[in-house]
Design an enzyme around this catalytic site. Structure first.
Site, mmCIF file in Angstrom:
data_model
loop_
_atom_site.group_PDB
_atom_site.id
_atom_site.type_symbol
_atom_site.label_atom_id
_atom_site.label_comp_id
_atom_site.label_asym_id
_atom_site.label_seq_id
_atom_site.Cartn_x
_atom_site.Cartn_y
_atom_site.Cartn_z
ATOM 1 C CB SER A 28 -89.950 72.672 -59.046
ATOM 2 O OG SER A 28 -88.964 72.270 -59.974
ATOM 3 C CG ASN A 115 -79.663 78.845 -64.754
ATOM 4 O OD1 ASN A 115 -80.251 78.036 -64.040
ATOM 5 N ND2 ASN A 115 -78.519 79.419 -64.407
ATOM 6 C CG HIS A 163 -121.041 108.556 -54.253
ATOM 7 N ND1 HIS A 163 -119.786 108.809 -53.741
ATOM 8 C CD2 HIS A 163 -121.238 109.490 -55.224
ATOM 9 C CE1 HIS A 163 -119.258 109.857 -54.351
ATOM 10 N NE2 HIS A 163 -120.110 110.279 -55.259
ATOM 11 C CB SER A 284 -129.767 77.625 -48.517
ATOM 12 O OG SER A 284 -129.815 77.249 -47.157
ATOM 13 C CE LYS A 290 -129.611 82.284 -48.396
ATOM 14 N NZ LYS A 290 -129.126 83.531 -47.814
ATOM 15 C CG ASN A 292 -127.200 81.101 -51.662
ATOM 16 O OD1 ASN A 292 -127.929 82.032 -51.305
ATOM 17 N ND2 ASN A 292 -127.018 80.015 -50.953
ATOM 18 C CD GLU A 297 -122.190 84.862 -52.719
ATOM 19 O OE1 GLU A 297 -122.475 85.491 -51.707
ATOM 20 O OE2 GLU A 297 -122.559 83.692 -52.906
ATOM 21 C CE1 TYR A 324 -83.818 79.850 -62.013
ATOM 22 C CE2 TYR A 324 -82.062 78.994 -60.610
ATOM 23 C CZ TYR A 324 -83.379 78.967 -61.040
ATOM 24 O OH TYR A 324 -84.260 78.066 -60.493
ATOM 25 C CD GLN A 329 -87.837 74.946 -57.997
ATOM 26 O OE1 GLN A 329 -86.912 74.512 -58.659
ATOM 27 N NE2 GLN A 329 -88.128 74.463 -56.800
HETATM 28 N N1 ARG Z 1 -86.517 73.927 -61.372
HETATM 29 C C1 ARG Z 1 -85.751 75.091 -61.631
HETATM 30 C C2 ARG Z 1 -86.671 76.314 -61.732
HETATM 31 O O1 ARG Z 1 -87.801 76.115 -61.918
HETATM 32 C C3 ARG Z 1 -84.988 74.934 -62.915
HETATM 33 C C4 ARG Z 1 -83.776 75.791 -63.026
HETATM 34 C C5 ARG Z 1 -82.729 75.289 -62.115
HETATM 35 N N2 ARG Z 1 -81.474 75.962 -62.300
HETATM 36 C C6 ARG Z 1 -80.530 75.910 -61.383
HETATM 37 N N3 ARG Z 1 -79.433 76.558 -61.617
HETATM 38 N N4 ARG Z 1 -80.700 75.285 -60.234
HETATM 39 O O2 ARG Z 1 -86.265 77.448 -61.645
#
Ligand code: ARG
Length: 466
Positions: A28, A115, A163, A284, A290, A292, A297, A324, A329
């Site tokens: 991540s 966690n 409406h 445009s 135009k 826009n 939008e 957890y 993640q």
């Molecule tokens: N990268 C993990 C997340 O964003 C961190 C927590 C990971 N904890 C674990 N027990 N694998 O959730």
């Protein structure tokens, strides 16, 4: 790419490196490096507390603290190598600390788990994001209020719709104040959410708490939280703080999308109510005439992803057993995205609204068309004792007569009016003008100028309160 070496330090039971594709899938760090500041703040609070309660020596605390600050300085300076094989922001920072200060770095993670670490980092981020969007929403509210004031003295009139059919004339200022009211609630939702998430999960550890004599109140206070979370399973396993943030984002987006839709319509040739500023429109490549409304939008279109971010996380959370799970993640990217999206949309609207020109002659003329004062004629009859339902019927007949002959109500002759109802005398002419119609709607919250003036005054006072 191998993480065998890191695994020896972190994962005692593994003899082999993780498969390359798994590593890629699992990592991540590509997005959660955005939490680096919060991660290091969390670690500094944790290590200081470990020193205070005597789990670490003063010297160890100093070494780890200096090391973390040096890592933070590297990250800020862009001198940091984010490594995929170190999975996430937490392990990247900790490994960099170890590279820098040696094995004592390993003591940082005493009485803590990733966690509660990720839970506290992400809460810090989301709380700051909520307060920042509250401020930006307020800034747009101030702009819309100033616009309401700008058009009040001239009593600029706009057709009011239901409406999308012309319904009754209103003040343009009244229209602006409707958005002021929505934005006030939007701001409140962000502040309420920030207050409810103002609890530190740090010290929940993996899920059950820890046998170490930690001081969760101290870390909560050091990180600016009101208190620690009360239950360790909930502390590491809950993401409703993020859901609440995303839901406040979604509702705000819905409001901004409605505003966008109105501005898009009003800027067309067919309506011609407004001219959007050159600075916030595009041309445009092929049609030279135009102009826009791209900002509007996109603001309308981006509501789709902001809603999606809420729906996405609700779906992630709903099937996960306590506490957890790695599914969680998936909580971060939607929050980052909704935050970034709304930060820019709110800023753009705050810039664009004051530069938008309203054509009072066009809006006023449009407000008079479409038999918009028919209700006023019915009220005129009802004031003279005719039951409203009957009056409604009579005026309905007149509208039919006028529209069949391509006329407005004020074009009807005295004979035609009297034939429809004997009480429809010359006095009705006044009831037919849009100015009188607007002035007459003086019920609390209505569009009469005095009421709108009052609403603006109240809104100004509301802004003086924090
Ligand atoms: N990268 C993990 C997340 O964003 C961190 C927590 C990971 N904890 C674990 N027990 N694998 O959730």
């Amino acid at each position: 790419m191998t993480n065998t070496q890191d695994k020896k330090l972190w994962g005692g039971r593994f003899a082999q490196a993780t498969d390359g594709l798994v590593e890629l899938f699992n990592a991540s760090v590509g997005f959660d490096q955005r939490l680096a500041e919060q991660d290091i703040r969390g670690s500094l609070a944790h290590v200081a507390m470990l020193g205070q309660v005597g789990i670490l020596s003063a010297e160890e605390v100093a070494q780890i603290g200096e090391g973390l600050n040096a890592v933070l300085a590297d990250i800020r300076a862009g001198n940091f190598e984010w490594r995929l094989d170190r999975e996430d922001v937490h392990m990247n920072v900790e490994a960099a600390l170890r590279d820098r200060i040696g094995p004592v770095a390993g003591k940082l993670h005493t009485a803590r788990s990733r966690n509660d670490q990720v839970a506290v980092d992400f809460r810090l981020f989301t709380k700051e994001a909520a307060l920042d969007l509250a401020d930006k929403t307020r800034a747009l509210r101030v702009v819309m209020l100033a616009e309401a004031e700008k058009y009040l003295s001239d009593e600029v009139i706009l057709p009011g719709y239901t409406h999308l059919q012309v319904a009754q004339p209103i003040l343009l200022s009244h229209w602006f104040m409707a958005y002021v009211a929505m934005l006030e609630r939007d701001e409140g939702r962000f502040r309420d959410a920030a207050e409810r998430m103002d609890e530190s999960p740090l010290g929940s550890s993996a899920l059950a708490g820890t046998p170490w004599p930690i001081d969760r109140h101290a870390t909560a206070a050091a990180l600016g939280f009101a208190r620690p979370t009360a239950n360790s399973l909930d502390g590491v396993g809950s993401r409703d703080f993020a859901l609440e943030f995303l839901s406040a984002c979604a509702i705000l987006s819905a409001h901004l999308s409605r505003l966008s839709e109105e501005l898009i319509l009003y800027s067309t040739f067919e309506f011609g109510f407004i001219t959007l500023p050159d600075s916030h429109t595009t041309g445009s490549s092929i049609m030279p005439q135009k102009k826009n409304p791209d900002v509007s939008e996109l603001a309308r279109g981006k509501a789709g992803r902001v809603f999606g971010n809420l729906m996405g996380l609700l779906t992630v959370v709903k099937g996960t057993p306590l506490a957890y799970n790695k599914d969680l993640q998936e909580d971060k990217e939607g929050v980052f995205d909704s935050y970034d999206t709304l930060s820019i949309v709110l800023r753009l609207y705050a810039e664009m609204m004051p530069r938008t020109v309203w054509h009072a002659d066009v809006t006023g003329a449009a407000a008079a068309r479409g038999y918009s004062t028919a209700t006023d004629v019915a009220d005129f009859l009802a004031r003279q004792g005719v039951p409203f339902r009957e009056a409604h019927e009579v005026v309905g007949g007149l509208v039919g007569l006028a529209s069949r002959s391509g006329r407005q109500l004020w074009d009807l002759s005295d004979e035609e009016l009297r034939a429809a109802h004997p009480l429809l005398n010359a006095g009705v002419a006044q009831a037919l003008t849009v100015t009188e119609s607007v002035r007459g709607r003086a019920s609390f919250g209505g569009t009469a100028p005095d009421r709108v003036r009052e609403a603006i005054r109240n809104a100004r006072q509301g802004l003086e309160r924090p």
